[in-house]
Write a protein that holds these residues in place. Sequence first.
Motif, short mmCIF file in Angstrom:
data_model
loop_
_atom_site.label_atom_id
_atom_site.label_comp_id
_atom_site.label_asym_id
_atom_site.label_seq_id
_atom_site.Cartn_x
_atom_site.Cartn_y
_atom_site.Cartn_z
N PRO A 28 0.81 -1.23 0.00
CA PRO A 28 0.00 0.00 0.00
C PRO A 28 0.84 1.27 0.00
O PRO A 28 0.32 2.35 -0.28
N ASP A 29 2.13 1.16 0.32
CA ASP A 29 3.02 2.32 0.30
C ASP A 29 3.37 2.61 -1.15
O ASP A 29 4.20 1.91 -1.75
N ASN A 30 2.74 3.62 -1.75
CA ASN A 30 2.92 3.83 -3.18
C ASN A 30 2.91 5.31 -3.53
O ASN A 30 2.57 6.17 -2.71
N ALA A 31 3.31 5.59 -4.76
CA ALA A 31 3.26 6.94 -5.33
C ALA A 31 2.69 6.81 -6.74
O ALA A 31 3.04 5.88 -7.47
N LEU A 52 3.04 3.08 -8.01
CA LEU A 52 4.31 2.37 -7.95
C LEU A 52 4.88 2.48 -6.54
O LEU A 52 4.53 3.39 -5.79
N ASP A 53 5.79 1.58 -6.21
CA ASP A 53 6.49 1.73 -4.95
C ASP A 53 7.39 2.97 -5.05
O ASP A 53 7.76 3.39 -6.16
N PRO A 54 7.76 3.60 -3.93
CA PRO A 54 8.50 4.87 -3.98
C PRO A 54 9.77 4.82 -4.82
O PRO A 54 10.06 5.76 -5.56
N ARG A 55 10.54 3.75 -4.72
CA ARG A 55 11.80 3.67 -5.48
C ARG A 55 11.53 3.61 -6.98
O ARG A 55 12.16 4.34 -7.77
N LEU A 116 11.75 2.77 -16.48
CA LEU A 116 10.36 2.37 -16.32
C LEU A 116 10.31 0.97 -15.70
O LEU A 116 11.18 0.14 -15.96
N PRO A 117 9.29 0.69 -14.91
CA PRO A 117 9.22 -0.62 -14.25
C PRO A 117 8.84 -1.72 -15.23
O PRO A 117 8.31 -1.45 -16.32
N PRO A 118 9.11 -2.98 -14.87
CA PRO A 118 8.69 -4.10 -15.73
C PRO A 118 7.18 -4.15 -15.94
O PRO A 118 6.71 -4.78 -16.89
#
Length: 231
Positions: A28-31, A52-55, A116-118
């Motif tokens: 749930p920790d997301n941006a 997405l996750d913060p990182r 960009l994320p997978p």
Amino acid sequence: MGRIDLVVPAHLVAGLRIPALAITTGQPDNAWVDVPISGWAFLRRPAQRLPLDPRSARRARRYVQLAPWRLPISLVIFLVLAVVDDRSGHTISDAAMVAVFVPIGVLSRPSLGGQLPPQTPSRDQHGNLRIPNLPITVAQQWMNLNPGVTTTDKPTPRPYARSFYASWSAGLILAAVTLGLALANDGRENFILLWSAVPVLFVAGCAAALKMIPPGYIHLERGNDQDRRQP
């Protein structure tokens, strides 16, 4: 953590309800980030807003900011070096080439230039939105909120028809052959980057030709050690 691809039908994309769980980690920790879905690095639109996750969010935002500038900056550098090489009549030193292109290579690192994320989504020929590699628990939340959304483990289809890749393949290979013949027969010492463009164009043409093969058509299977020991 099990993962699966999510498919959103085209008619549901506009009214999509997205759970507040990071599509990268399921936490749930997301941006929230506008993730480009065009497939072209220099285009920021169209985009889909996703958690997405913060990182991953930091890297995605950095990528979106810098990626559109990489191609024009590289082209400008290429043209400047070509003009200098042509006007001066001297080959540009290796040190100068390194000084110019090393910073570009450094910025391509995800930690600096972003990534960009997978789970970056894409659209198929019918406008359906596909988000790959989602945690199964997150995919289930999407389906609960959006009846009609489905999951699949089939390979991602090509975004364009086979004729598109055939045309690009033929054009790129023809350009490589034409450029190579022109450089070989013009009777002068040409800029090294022009020669470098020949294999780049040829390899790009071959890559486009391979995209005419349906995804998942070629399977590379490895037998176990016991099978390999059997006569």
